[in-house]
Design a protein around this motif. Structure first.
Motif, PDB file in Angstrom:
ATOM      1  N   LEU A 206      34.359 -20.599  29.814  1.00 50.17           N
ATOM      2  CA  LEU A 206      34.655 -19.364  29.089  1.00 50.17           C
ATOM      3  C   LEU A 206      33.554 -18.369  29.442  1.00 50.17           C
ATOM      4  CD1 LEU A 206      36.414 -17.911  26.979  1.00 50.17           C
ATOM      5  CD2 LEU A 206      34.827 -18.749  25.248  1.00 50.17           C
TER       6      LEU A 206
ATOM      7  N   GLY B 267      33.837 -13.532  26.831  1.00 50.25           N
ATOM      8  CA  GLY B 267      35.184 -13.926  26.451  1.00 50.25           C
ATOM      9  C   GLY B 267      36.166 -13.678  27.575  1.00 50.25           C
TER      10      GLY B 267
ATOM     11  N   GLU C 266      39.585 -14.753  29.890  1.00 52.57           N
ATOM     12  CA  GLU C 266      40.267 -15.920  30.444  1.00 52.57           C
ATOM     13  C   GLU C 266      39.265 -16.921  31.013  1.00 52.57           C
ATOM     14  OE1 GLU C 266      42.981 -16.418  34.308  1.00 52.57           O
ATOM     15  OE2 GLU C 266      43.851 -15.098  32.771  1.00 52.57           O
TER      16      GLU C 266
ATOM     17  N   HIS D 268      35.338 -28.576  25.295  1.00 49.80           N
ATOM     18  CA  HIS D 268      36.702 -28.863  24.844  1.00 49.80           C
ATOM     19  C   HIS D 268      37.305 -29.842  25.844  1.00 49.80           C
ATOM     20  CE1 HIS D 268      37.225 -25.420  21.968  1.00 49.80           C
ATOM     21  NE2 HIS D 268      36.181 -24.993  22.658  1.00 49.80           N
TER      22      HIS D 268
ATOM     23  N   ASP E 128      45.257 -18.734  32.416  1.00 48.14           N
ATOM     24  CA  ASP E 128      45.612 -17.856  31.300  1.00 48.14           C
ATOM     25  C   ASP E 128      46.324 -18.628  30.192  1.00 48.14           C
ATOM     26  OD1 ASP E 128      47.834 -18.258  32.976  1.00 48.14           O
ATOM     27  OD2 ASP E 128      48.674 -16.274  32.569  1.00 48.14           O
TER      28      ASP E 128
ATOM     29  N   THR F 286      43.843 -20.981  28.474  1.00 44.63           N
ATOM     30  CA  THR F 286      42.999 -20.181  27.576  1.00 44.63           C
ATOM     31  C   THR F 286      43.730 -19.940  26.258  1.00 44.63           C
ATOM     32  OG1 THR F 286      41.959 -19.066  29.452  1.00 44.63           O
ATOM     33  CG2 THR F 286      41.764 -18.000  27.290  1.00 44.63           C
ATOM     34  N   GLN F 287      44.980 -19.513  26.363  1.00 46.19           N
ATOM     35  CA  GLN F 287      45.777 -19.210  25.161  1.00 46.19           C
ATOM     36  C   GLN F 287      45.952 -20.443  24.292  1.00 46.19           C
ATOM     37  OE1 GLN F 287      46.638 -16.229  24.113  1.00 46.19           O
ATOM     38  NE2 GLN F 287      47.529 -17.131  22.285  1.00 46.19           N
ATOM     39  N   ARG F 288      46.335 -21.566  24.894  1.00 47.49           N
ATOM     40  CA  ARG F 288      46.642 -22.780  24.127  1.00 47.49           C
ATOM     41  C   ARG F 288      45.407 -23.443  23.547  1.00 47.49           C
ATOM     42  NH1 ARG F 288      51.567 -26.223  26.533  1.00 47.49           N
ATOM     43  NH2 ARG F 288      52.989 -24.540  26.956  1.00 47.49           N
TER      44      ARG F 288
ATOM     45  N   LEU G  91      41.950 -22.158  23.394  1.00 50.69           N
ATOM     46  CA  LEU G  91      40.952 -21.369  22.688  1.00 50.69           C
ATOM     47  C   LEU G  91      41.529 -20.431  21.639  1.00 50.69           C
ATOM     48  CD1 LEU G  91      38.617 -20.551  25.691  1.00 50.69           C
ATOM     49  CD2 LEU G  91      38.394 -22.390  24.018  1.00 50.69           C
ATOM     50  N   HIS G  92      42.811 -20.115  21.758  1.00 48.89           N
ATOM     51  CA  HIS G  92      43.410 -19.177  20.808  1.00 48.89           C
ATOM     52  C   HIS G  92      44.534 -19.785  19.998  1.00 48.89           C
ATOM     53  CE1 HIS G  92      40.890 -16.235  22.716  1.00 48.89           C
ATOM     54  NE2 HIS G  92      41.477 -16.414  23.885  1.00 48.89           N
ATOM     55  N   GLY G  93      44.640 -21.105  20.050  1.00 51.75           N
ATOM     56  CA  GLY G  93      45.631 -21.811  19.238  1.00 51.75           C
ATOM     57  C   GLY G  93      47.077 -21.482  19.558  1.00 51.75           C
ATOM     58  N   GLY G  94      47.348 -21.166  20.821  1.00 49.92           N
ATOM     59  CA  GLY G  94      48.713 -20.848  21.217  1.00 49.92           C
ATOM     60  C   GLY G  94      49.641 -22.045  21.035  1.00 49.92           C
TER      61      GLY G  94
END
Length: 159
Positions: A18, A22, A24, A110, A147, A150-152, A154-157
């Protein structure tokens, strides 16, 4: 805080970082075990081939339960070999994470791995690396783009 994300299965481990500001995840390196996919395919083909060869014809004089027993032994031998292969690869990934930790490349980690590989990887981690793990996700995301990872992760996608 420096954050790394390891996305892995039995044959590929992608180490992503990361960026400090911040955004991607960016690639750090990729470890591969090319024999893993080849060996898994060979073991499946061997086990399935013997099972298919037994079909309904019993020209070999063996009872159906004897054939099933031989098939299970073949599958078990293949599974044992695959487990050893995965364990060796997990050890390689762990060693690399230990080196990166000693170089102070990350403070938090992670782990995202195929369910069958995550436990193997966690068992191989050194205590100092284990202490940096902030999240473990048992999903096979190794073939997704940075991308989407990153979404899934770190951002709980979703997913």
């Amino acid at each position: 805080m420096n954050t790394l994300v390891v996305v892995a299965d039995e044959a590929i481990a992608r180490i992503l970082e990361l960026p400090p500001k911040g955004g991607e995840l960016t690639p750090v390196e990729e470890l591969t075990d090319p024999d893993a996919h080849m060996n898994r395919a060979d073991a499946r083909r061997d086990a399935h081939g013997r099972r298919a060869g037994g079909g309904t014809q019993r020209g070999d004089g063996r009872a159906p339960h004897a054939l099933m027993s031989a098939t299970n032994t073949t599958a078990s031998a293949g599974d044992d070999e695959l487990h050893k292969e995965a364990q060796g690869f997990a050890r390689r990934v762990s060693e690399r994470l230990t080196e990166l930790h000693q170089e102070r490349r990350y403070d938090s980690l992670h782990l995202v791995a195929a369910p069958r590989f995550l436990g193997t990887l966690r068992r191989e981690l050194k205590p100092e690396v284990e202490r940096t793990v902030v999240a473990s996700i048992n999903k096979d995301l190794v073939h997704l783009g940075n991308d989407e990872i990153t979404q899934r992760v770190l951002h709980g996608g979703a997913g």
